[in-house]
Design a protein around this motif. Structure first.
Motif, PDB file in Angstrom:
ATOM      1  N   ARG A 181       0.982  -1.164   0.079  1.00 18.01           N
ATOM      2  CA  ARG A 181      -0.053   0.118  -0.086  1.00 18.01           C
ATOM      3  C   ARG A 181       0.995   1.208   0.012  1.00 18.01           C
ATOM      4  O   ARG A 181       0.141   2.416  -0.429  1.00 18.01           O
ATOM      5  CB  ARG A 181      -1.114   0.030   1.200  1.00 18.01           C
ATOM      6  CG  ARG A 181      -2.072  -1.041   1.294  1.00 18.01           C
ATOM      7  CD  ARG A 181      -3.006  -0.947   2.248  1.00 18.01           C
ATOM      8  NE  ARG A 181      -3.542   0.068   2.319  1.00 18.01           N
ATOM      9  CZ  ARG A 181      -4.544   0.655   3.196  1.00 18.01           C
ATOM     10  NH1 ARG A 181      -4.972  -0.279   4.114  1.00 18.01           N
ATOM     11  NH2 ARG A 181      -5.300   1.797   2.885  1.00 18.01           N
ATOM     12  N   ASP A 182       2.282   1.161   0.318  1.00 17.96           N
ATOM     13  CA  ASP A 182       2.924   2.403   0.677  1.00 17.96           C
ATOM     14  C   ASP A 182       2.253   3.567   1.277  1.00 17.96           C
ATOM     15  O   ASP A 182       1.966   4.697   0.736  1.00 17.96           O
ATOM     16  CB  ASP A 182       3.541   2.722  -0.965  1.00 17.96           C
ATOM     17  CG  ASP A 182       4.597   3.832  -0.917  1.00 17.96           C
ATOM     18  OD1 ASP A 182       4.921   3.799   0.103  1.00 17.96           O
ATOM     19  OD2 ASP A 182       4.654   4.564  -1.942  1.00 17.96           O
ATOM     20  N   PRO A 183       1.669   3.469   2.356  1.00 25.15           N
ATOM     21  CA  PRO A 183       0.994   4.361   3.053  1.00 25.15           C
ATOM     22  C   PRO A 183       1.834   5.524   3.404  1.00 25.15           C
ATOM     23  O   PRO A 183       2.783   5.695   3.689  1.00 25.15           O
ATOM     24  CB  PRO A 183       0.319   3.628   4.362  1.00 25.15           C
ATOM     25  CG  PRO A 183       1.277   2.495   4.605  1.00 25.15           C
ATOM     26  CD  PRO A 183       1.972   2.087   3.487  1.00 25.15           C
ATOM     27  N   ALA A 184       0.956   6.878   3.355  1.00 24.37           N
ATOM     28  CA  ALA A 184       1.621   8.170   3.758  1.00 24.37           C
ATOM     29  C   ALA A 184       2.190   7.907   5.370  1.00 24.37           C
ATOM     30  O   ALA A 184       2.963   8.110   5.768  1.00 24.37           O
ATOM     31  CB  ALA A 184       0.863   9.320   3.525  1.00 24.37           C
ATOM     32  N   VAL A 185       0.985   7.427   6.138  1.00 32.66           N
ATOM     33  CA  VAL A 185       1.042   7.270   7.586  1.00 32.66           C
ATOM     34  C   VAL A 185       0.262   5.885   7.997  1.00 32.66           C
ATOM     35  O   VAL A 185      -0.745   5.878   7.450  1.00 32.66           O
ATOM     36  CB  VAL A 185       0.451   8.506   8.209  1.00 32.66           C
ATOM     37  CG1 VAL A 185       0.523   8.499   9.809  1.00 32.66           C
ATOM     38  CG2 VAL A 185       1.248   9.966   7.910  1.00 32.66           C
ATOM     39  N   ALA A 186       0.714   5.326   8.914  1.00 34.00           N
ATOM     40  CA  ALA A 186       0.184   4.307   9.229  1.00 34.00           C
ATOM     41  C   ALA A 186       0.560   3.823  10.943  1.00 34.00           C
ATOM     42  O   ALA A 186       1.661   4.179  11.234  1.00 34.00           O
ATOM     43  CB  ALA A 186       0.316   2.937   8.610  1.00 34.00           C
ATOM     44  N   PHE A 187      -0.520   3.549  11.774  1.00 34.07           N
ATOM     45  CA  PHE A 187      -0.453   3.250  13.015  1.00 34.07           C
ATOM     46  C   PHE A 187      -0.625   2.029  13.318  1.00 34.07           C
ATOM     47  O   PHE A 187      -1.874   1.456  12.920  1.00 34.07           O
ATOM     48  CB  PHE A 187      -0.924   4.238  14.111  1.00 34.07           C
ATOM     49  CG  PHE A 187      -0.780   4.153  15.423  1.00 34.07           C
ATOM     50  CD1 PHE A 187       0.306   4.252  16.110  1.00 34.07           C
ATOM     51  CD2 PHE A 187      -2.059   3.667  16.147  1.00 34.07           C
ATOM     52  CE1 PHE A 187       0.470   3.951  17.326  1.00 34.07           C
ATOM     53  CE2 PHE A 187      -1.829   3.418  17.650  1.00 34.07           C
ATOM     54  CZ  PHE A 187      -0.560   3.550  18.159  1.00 34.07           C
ATOM     55  N   GLY A 188       0.262   1.060  14.205  1.00 33.36           N
ATOM     56  CA  GLY A 188      -0.117  -0.155  14.018  1.00 33.36           C
ATOM     57  C   GLY A 188      -0.741  -0.649  15.707  1.00 33.36           C
ATOM     58  O   GLY A 188      -1.063  -1.706  15.817  1.00 33.36           O
ATOM     59  N   GLY A 189      -0.875   0.368  16.354  1.00 33.28           N
ATOM     60  CA  GLY A 189      -1.754   0.321  17.671  1.00 33.28           C
ATOM     61  C   GLY A 189      -0.632  -0.252  18.778  1.00 33.28           C
ATOM     62  O   GLY A 189       0.509  -0.744  18.415  1.00 33.28           O
ATOM     63  N   PHE A 190      -1.022  -0.341  20.129  1.00 37.38           N
ATOM     64  CA  PHE A 190      -0.289  -1.033  21.028  1.00 37.38           C
ATOM     65  C   PHE A 190      -1.471  -1.556  21.888  1.00 37.38           C
ATOM     66  O   PHE A 190      -2.707  -1.613  21.969  1.00 37.38           O
ATOM     67  CB  PHE A 190       0.591  -0.088  21.633  1.00 37.38           C
ATOM     68  CG  PHE A 190       0.062   1.092  22.351  1.00 37.38           C
ATOM     69  CD1 PHE A 190      -0.517   1.226  23.735  1.00 37.38           C
ATOM     70  CD2 PHE A 190      -0.091   2.319  21.941  1.00 37.38           C
ATOM     71  CE1 PHE A 190      -0.897   2.276  24.412  1.00 37.38           C
ATOM     72  CE2 PHE A 190      -0.515   3.508  22.676  1.00 37.38           C
ATOM     73  CZ  PHE A 190      -1.026   3.399  23.795  1.00 37.38           C
ATOM     74  N   SER A 191      -0.685  -2.454  22.854  1.00 34.08           N
ATOM     75  CA  SER A 191      -1.582  -3.304  23.536  1.00 34.08           C
ATOM     76  C   SER A 191      -0.927  -3.339  25.216  1.00 34.08           C
ATOM     77  O   SER A 191       0.138  -2.697  25.447  1.00 34.08           O
ATOM     78  CB  SER A 191      -1.604  -4.695  23.174  1.00 34.08           C
ATOM     79  OG  SER A 191      -0.335  -5.691  23.398  1.00 34.08           O
ATOM     80  N   LEU A 192      -1.455  -4.112  25.945  1.00 31.01           N
ATOM     81  CA  LEU A 192      -0.850  -4.480  27.261  1.00 31.01           C
ATOM     82  C   LEU A 192      -0.607  -5.707  27.510  1.00 31.01           C
ATOM     83  O   LEU A 192      -0.446  -6.437  28.579  1.00 31.01           O
ATOM     84  CB  LEU A 192      -1.863  -3.862  28.471  1.00 31.01           C
ATOM     85  CG  LEU A 192      -2.275  -2.551  28.153  1.00 31.01           C
ATOM     86  CD1 LEU A 192      -3.502  -2.007  29.528  1.00 31.01           C
ATOM     87  CD2 LEU A 192      -0.726  -1.503  28.813  1.00 31.01           C
TER      88      LEU A 192
END
Length: 310
Positions: A128-139
Motif C-alpha cells: 500500500r505504500d501508506p503515507a502514515v500508518a499506526f499499528g496500535g499498542f496493547s498491554l
C-alpha cells in the motif's frame, strides 16, 4: 550539541527500505533490540535501526549498547547526545539519520506482540505504500503489578483499541510508540519543536498531517511495557498542560471534540480547582478504592490541570 555516533559493521553497506527510529532517555532498549533482530534473516536487509540516547548521561549504558550493536545482524546506529533535546526535536533529528524511504517510530519501552512485527510493516509498505500508518499498542505483555493497575485501566479503555475503532477518528489515535511515516510525508510535516516536556506533540502532528495525507490504521501492535504509577502519571499530566494549551491554540476546532477538552472547559468554571486537584490526586493514589474509581479520579485530575490551560 555534542553527539557520539557508533555504527555496527552491517551499517555501512546497508540499503534499507525502512528505518526503525528509537529514541530513549534513562531506558535500556536492549530487549527491544534483541527481539527486532530475531527477524533479521527474514528481512533481506530491508530494515535498519537508529537509536538515540537523548541525554541520559550513563556511560555504562552507552558501553553496553555498543556491545549489543556489535552482535546485531540488523544494520544499527547509536547516537548518544550530551544533553536532552526533547521529544519533538529528538525525533526530528532521528529522521535525518534514517536512510529508508519510510520511518517506523518505535518507543524504547515497546515490545512487539508477534514474531513478524517488522515483516508486517514491510509487507504494508510493499502492498500500500501508506503515507502514515499506526499499528496500535496493547498491554498483552505488560507487567501486572498492582502499582500499575490505574495506568492499565486508563490505557486499556482509551488507547489500546483495534484498528477498526481507531480508524473512526484516524488523527486522534496516532502515537509515536508504533508509527510508520513515509519519508516525503515527514519532509512536508515535521514534529513541532515548540512542544517541550511530555505529551501531545504526536497528536498535534497527526492533526496537521491528516489534512493532507491519509492515515491508515492496522493491527500490528506492540505492548507498552513502561507503565507508570499514579504519581508518575500525575507528574506527566502536570508537565503536559502547556503542550495541551499549544494544541488548543493551534487546532481549536479539532480539540473541541475531545472529551478531555470538554471536561477541562467544564471544570474551568469551578472556583476551587486547586482543592479538586488535591482530592482527585489523593483518591487516585488510594489503593483501597476500586481501580475504576481511581482511574476516574485521575482522569478528573488531568481535566482539572488542563482547565488552567484552556
Amino acid at each position: 550539541m555534542n553527539a557520539d555516533i557508533h555504527d555496527n559493521r552491517a551499517w555501512a553497506e546497508a540499503t534499507p527500505a525502512l528505518s526503525v527510529l528509537i529514541p530513549f532517555l534513562r531506558d535500556d532498549p536492549t530487549d527491544l533490540l534483541r527481539q527486532l533482530d530475531r527477524e533479521a534473516a527474514d528481512l533481506g536487509g530491508a530494515v535498519e535501526v537508529v537509536l538515540m540516547d537523548d541525554g541520559t548521561g550513563d556511560a555504562a549504558l552507552t558501553a553496553r549498547l555498543k556491545q549489543i550493536l556489535g552482535v546485531l545482524a540488523l544494520p544499527a546506529r547509536l547516537i548518544t547526545l550530551s544533553a536532552n533535546e526533547g521529544r519533538a526535536r529528538g525525533r526530528n533529528r532521528l529522521t535525518i539519520t534514517g536512510r529508508g524511504r519510510a520511518y517506523l517510530f518505535l518507543d524504547s519501552d515497546m515490545k512487539p506482540d508477534t514474531p513478524r512485527f517488522l515483516q508486517t510493516w514491510i509487507a504494508l509498505m510493499v502492498e500500500r505504500d501508506p503515507a502514515v500508518a499506526f499499528g496500535g499498542f496493547s498491554l498483552d505483555q505488560a507487567p501486572a503489578d498492582a502499582r500499575f493497575a490505574v495506568h492499565r485501566a486508563l490505557s486499556g479503555a482509551s488507547e489500546c483499541l483495534p484498528a477498526s475503532e481507531r480508524a473512526k477518528q484516524p488523527e486522534k489515535y496516532v502515537y509515536t510508540s508504533n508509527l510508520l511515516v513515509r519519508r516525503d510525508v515527514f519532509a512536508a510535516e515535521t514534529f513541532d519543536p515548540g512542544f517541550s516536556g511530555w505529551g501531545w506533540e504526536d497528536v498535534e502532528w497527526a492533526m496537521r498531517v491528516s489534512r493532507r495525507f491519509e492515515v491508515v490504521h492496522l493491527d500490528n501492535p506492540a505492548t507498552h511495557m513502561g507503565l507508570d504509577t499514579v504519581e508518575d502519571l500525575a507528574r506527566k499530566f502536570d508537565q503536559g498542560a502547556g503542550n495541551f494549551a499549544r494544541v488548543v491554540a493551534l487546532h481549536p476546532e479539532t480539540v473541541a471534540a475531545y472529551p478531555s477538552y470538554r471536561a477541562a472547559k467544564l471544570l474551568k468554571r469551578l472556583p476551587a480547582r486547586s482543592l479538586l486537584r488535591r482530592l482527585t490526586r489523593q483518591a487516585a493514589r488510594t489503593g483501597a478504592l476500586p481501580v475504576k474509581a481511581r482511574a476516574f479520579a485521575l482522569r478528573l485530575y488531568r481535566a482539572a490541570v488542563y482547565a488552567d490551560a484552556v
